[in-house]
Every structure is written in structure tokens, then in C-alpha cells.
Design an enzyme around this catalytic site. Structure first.
Site, PDB file in Angstrom:
ATOM      1  N   HIS A 210     -38.113  70.188   3.647  1.00 46.61           N
ATOM      2  CA  HIS A 210     -39.552  70.071   3.394  1.00 46.61           C
ATOM      3  C   HIS A 210     -40.246  71.399   3.095  1.00 46.61           C
ATOM      4  CE1 HIS A 210     -40.059  71.455   7.541  1.00 46.61           C
ATOM      5  NE2 HIS A 210     -41.308  71.716   7.222  1.00 46.61           N
TER       6      HIS A 210
HETATM    7  C1  UD1 Z   1     -46.632  71.392   7.554  1.00 44.98           C
HETATM    8  C2  UD1 Z   1     -46.589  72.844   8.041  1.00 44.98           C
HETATM    9  C3  UD1 Z   1     -45.147  73.248   8.288  1.00 44.98           C
HETATM   10  C4  UD1 Z   1     -44.458  72.262   9.203  1.00 44.98           C
HETATM   11  C5  UD1 Z   1     -44.577  70.876   8.624  1.00 44.98           C
HETATM   12  C6  UD1 Z   1     -43.934  69.842   9.491  1.00 44.98           C
HETATM   13  C7  UD1 Z   1     -48.361  74.292   7.131  1.00 44.98           C
HETATM   14  C8  UD1 Z   1     -48.636  75.425   6.207  1.00 44.98           C
HETATM   15  N1  UD1 Z   1     -47.122  73.773   7.059  1.00 44.98           N
HETATM   16  O1  UD1 Z   1     -45.985  71.357   6.295  1.00 44.98           O
HETATM   17  O2  UD1 Z   1     -45.123  74.518   8.896  1.00 44.98           O
HETATM   18  O3  UD1 Z   1     -43.098  72.624   9.301  1.00 44.98           O
HETATM   19  O4  UD1 Z   1     -45.958  70.562   8.480  1.00 44.98           O
HETATM   20  O5  UD1 Z   1     -43.861  68.625   8.834  1.00 44.98           O
HETATM   21  O6  UD1 Z   1     -49.210  73.907   7.884  1.00 44.98           O
HETATM   22  N2  UD1 Z   1     -48.034  64.378   3.319  1.00 44.98           N
HETATM   23  C9  UD1 Z   1     -48.194  63.010   3.350  1.00 44.98           C
HETATM   24  N3  UD1 Z   1     -48.448  62.417   4.550  1.00 44.98           N
HETATM   25  C10 UD1 Z   1     -48.523  63.113   5.711  1.00 44.98           C
HETATM   26  C11 UD1 Z   1     -48.361  64.529   5.669  1.00 44.98           C
HETATM   27  C12 UD1 Z   1     -48.109  65.134   4.477  1.00 44.98           C
HETATM   28  O7  UD1 Z   1     -48.111  62.335   2.349  1.00 44.98           O
HETATM   29  O8  UD1 Z   1     -48.737  62.493   6.761  1.00 44.98           O
HETATM   30  C13 UD1 Z   1     -47.724  65.032   2.024  1.00 44.98           C
HETATM   31  C14 UD1 Z   1     -48.913  65.320   1.185  1.00 44.98           C
HETATM   32  O9  UD1 Z   1     -48.540  65.107  -0.114  1.00 44.98           O
HETATM   33  C15 UD1 Z   1     -49.160  66.797   1.409  1.00 44.98           C
HETATM   34  C16 UD1 Z   1     -47.749  67.323   1.621  1.00 44.98           C
HETATM   35  O10 UD1 Z   1     -47.058  66.255   2.265  1.00 44.98           O
HETATM   36  O11 UD1 Z   1     -49.802  67.354   0.323  1.00 44.98           O
HETATM   37  C17 UD1 Z   1     -47.702  68.548   2.467  1.00 44.98           C
HETATM   38  O12 UD1 Z   1     -48.329  68.320   3.722  1.00 44.98           O
HETATM   39  P1  UD1 Z   1     -48.930  69.552   4.570  1.00 44.98           P
HETATM   40  O13 UD1 Z   1     -49.383  69.070   5.882  1.00 44.98           O
HETATM   41  O14 UD1 Z   1     -49.866  70.345   3.769  1.00 44.98           O
HETATM   42  O15 UD1 Z   1     -47.693  70.503   4.787  1.00 44.98           O
HETATM   43  P2  UD1 Z   1     -46.227  70.165   5.272  1.00 44.98           P
HETATM   44  O16 UD1 Z   1     -45.324  70.421   4.122  1.00 44.98           O
HETATM   45  O17 UD1 Z   1     -46.125  68.863   5.975  1.00 44.98           O
END
Ligand code: UD1
Length: 365
Positions: A210
């Protein structure tokens, strides 16, 4: 103010690993009769990324969910900051507890420091020394405005000392180990994931991807998946939502190839199923920080598909191999075998970090 309770703690969480890290502390706060007000920023919002963890763990139910969700990282962090500030101003806690290194962590830290509220950072002192990782900036900034810095390892303490942070630094151990100690057996009993997926204990590899450095770089994601299909064992691959679109964009039919070899490409899993898979995998292939540690706690070899790690202890003890997103390197690291025997050294405390954290929070008020 009506909401002011003398020793009240406000906890800020938002992303999946934080629910696990905060759960043991939530239990310990209740035991110590310290009131906790829980803010969920809403950074993670899918059922499988959020509510599933509240169902499995004894984390307090959020008092408020800010529903911030995804977005450009600066706007996401800034919106959280402004909303968290409003809640903190209303709640007037004695301290604010934040976890790890996500945008929710940094937003919580900035909101608290602007209001002059004491900050307790759990999992302080971690460093990858790679500023290209958004988490590295989050960690450094958070540590530099925290008052209590709860370190999981001796190396974390040393990292802080090297940045001239010495006051308020405590070596407490890792609350993720607390969670494995408390929930590991329950997961073993309750999870039916091995039979659901028709896989044998120690007969499969567990894959997670991820990190933006892997998901946003098609060549890196392809190299990882090429390695996965080359392994001579089934691969179980729960897909983080961030990884779904880039995976679909890759040609090569990796999902079908993995399924044909007896593995499974599945939605994100709850905590208990994940613990069970971690314990029974022959090897874990990951770019997650948390899974590297959880594999170590459960004596499962790990291959980390990044160029560096914050958890060098797991590498030095031989349980984790850092290979980067390279097909031959991943295949070689898995195939080489010769992993250590027995239980990994206890370098992350004794599984009672949360009690120590709450004792320190209680005595600092
Ligand atoms: C975040 C943390 C990372 C952690 C990870 C655990 C930051 C910078 N990164 O990364 O350190 O290891 O969480 O999972 O805070 N999305 C969904 N549904 C959800 C959550 C995310 O669809 O419930 C998708 C969305 O498209 C979003 C993308 O995942 O744009 C990224 O989500 P985001 O929370 O920004 O960062 P993570 O990659 O999950």
C-alpha cells in the site's frame, strides 16, 4: 467549561494501524479510571478499513467522527487540523494522545500544540531517514512538538536523543505487541480464514502492498506481482483500497494467476483474520510498517519490499529481509530459506506497554 474534566485524555485516531495501536491504551485508561474522549478523523472510512477494527478490538467507540476522508494530503491534514482544534477547544483535555505517523497523527499534534495542550506521542522516535515518505515528515514534526514521547524500542530513544529530544522520552515497548498478546489467542480460536481460503498452515505467502512508492509506480507494483506469481506457493493478497486502481490498471492478469496457484486476492481483512494469517504464513511479503512487527512478534519470516525500514531490529535479528520492489530480489529472499529458529528476541517490550503509558500519563498531570 462544562466539558472540562480534570484528567480527561483526548485520543486522535484515523487510519487502520492506529485503531490497533490505540486499543490496548484505551483498555488501560478505563482500568485507571481516566476518561477518554475519542476523535476519529475519518481518514479511513471503508467498513473493512475502520469499523471492522472497532468490532474486533476493545477500543472506545468514537465520540466524534470528523468524516474527513481522502483528498490531497495537505488539504486532508489541514481540514483535520481545523476540525480537531475545534473539538479540543471544546473538550479542554488534560492531554492529547496520538499514534504513529499518519496525517491524522500530525493533524492531532498541530491542533494540540497550537492550543498549548500537552501531547503524548505513542510510537515516538521511529525513523526511516527517507524524507520522500510522507510518514517520515509526520513523525519528525510530531516528535518535535510532543511532551511525552513513548518509544517502542531503544533505537527509537537513541533517534530522539540524536535530534536533541531527551525530556519526556520513555522506553515503554510497543502497544502492537500488547494487542498481539491480548488478541492473538482469540484470533487463533475465532478466525476461520485458513479453511475459508482453503490454505494450509505454513503453506502460503501473505502479501500486502500500500505504500505510495509501490502503488503509484506501476513498475514497482508490477515487479512485486511478478515475484508473487513466481513463488512456488499460494499467495494470499488482501488489497488495500489505495492499491485497487493501480492493480486494475496493470496488464498481466496477476489476480487470475494468483488465484490459479491456489492463492486469493481479497478485500481488506479484519484484525483477527489478519493475525491468524500472519501466524500461519510461511512468509510475509509487505511494505507495511505494522506487519513487519506483527510478523516478528508471531515468529513468521518477513520480506520487506522497500528500500529501508524503521524496524531495523527485525532485520538485525534475521527475521526480516529488506529487498526493495525487485522481482529477483524478492524471489531470492523467499527462496533462500535459512530463517532463524525459535522465538525472536524480545526487543519491543513485554506486551504491557499500554499500562506503562497510562501510568506515565497519569503521573504527569
Ligand atoms: C495511511 C497512512 C499510512 C498507513 C496507512 C495504513 C498517511 C500519510 N498514510 O495510508 O502511513 O500505513 O494509512 O493503511 O497518513 N481509501 C479508501 N477507503 C479507506 C481508506 C483509503 O478507499 O477507508 C483509499 C482512497 O482512495 C485514498 C487512498 O486509499 O485516497 C489512500 O488513503 P489515505 O488514508 O490517504 O492513505 P493510506 O494509503 O491508507
Amino acid at each position: 467549561m462544562s466539558n472540562a474534566i480534570q484528567n480527561k485524555v483526548v485520543t486522535v485516531v484515523g487510519a487502520r494501524p492506529q485503531f490497533i495501536k490505540a486499543a490496548p491504551v484505551s483498555v488501560a485508561l478505563r482500568k485507571a479510571d481516566i476518561p477518554e474522549y475519542l476523535i476519529h478523523t475519518g481518514q479511513h472510512y471503508d467498513y473493512g478499513m475502520s469499523q471492522a477494527f472497532f468490532d474486533d478490538l476493545e477500543l472506545a467507540t468514537p465520540d466524534v467522527n470528523l468524516g474527513i476522508g481522502s483528498g490531497f494530503p495537505g488539504r486532508q491534514t489541514g481540514t483535520m487540523l481545523s476540525e480537531i482544534e475545534a473539538v479540543l477547544a471544546e473538550q479542554k483535555p488534560a492531554s492529547v494522545v496520538i499514534y504513529g505517523d499518519t496525517n491524522s497523527t500530525l493533524a492531532g499534534a498541530l491542533a494540540a500544540v497550537k492550543l498549548g495542550l500537552p501531547i503524548c506521542h505513542v510510537e515516538a522516535g521511529l525513523r526511516s531517514f527517507n524524507r520522500a515518505m510522507p510518514e517520515e515528515t509526520n513523525r519528525v514534526l510530531t516528535d518535535h512538538c510532543s511532551d511525552l514521547l513513548m518509544c517502542p524500542t531503544e533505537r527509537a530513544v537513541r533517534n530522539l536523543n540524536q535530534e536533541n529530544i531527551a525530556s519526556g522520552v520513555h522506553l515503554v515497548g510497543d502497544t502492537m505487541l500488547d494487542a498481539v498478546r491480548v488478541y492473538g489467542e482469540r484470533a487463533e480460536q475465532q478466525s476461520t480464514i485458513l479453511s475459508d481460503l482453503n490454505i494450509a498452515s505454513r503453506g502460503f505467502a501473505l502479501l500486502t502492498v500500500h505504500r505510495p512508492s509501490n502503488t503509484d509506480e506501476p513498475e514497482n507494483l508490477r515487479a512485486i506481482l511478478e515475484a508473487a506469481v513466481e513463488l512456488d506457493m499460494p499467495v494470499v493478497f488482501p488489497i488495500h483500497p489505495r492499491t485497487r486502481a493501480p492493480l486494475e490498471g496493470l496488464s498481466g492478469a496477476y489476480t487470475e494467476k494468483l488465484a490459479r496457484s491456489g492463492g486469493a486476492v481479497i478485500d481488506p481483512l479484519g484484525y483477527f483474520d489478519m493475525l491468524k494469517l500472519l501466524r500461519h504464513a510461511a512468509v510475509v511479503l509487505t511494505d507495511s510498517g505494522g506487519l513487519q512487527k506483527e510478523a516478528y512478534f508471531l515468529a513468521t519470516p518477513c520480506v520487506t519490499m522497500r528500500d529501508e525500514t524503521e524496524w531495523l531490529e527485525t532485520v538485525e535479528s534475521g527475521w526480516n529481509r529488506i529487498v526493495g520492489p525487485s522481482t529477483p530480489a524478492i524471489v531470492e529472499a523467499v527462496g533462500r530459506g535459512d530463517w532463524p529458529d525459535g522465538n525472536p528476541p524480545a526487543l519491543f517490550g513485554d506486551g504491557h506497554a499500554a499500562d506503562l503509558i497510562v501510568e506515565i500519563i497519569g503521573s504527569s498531570e
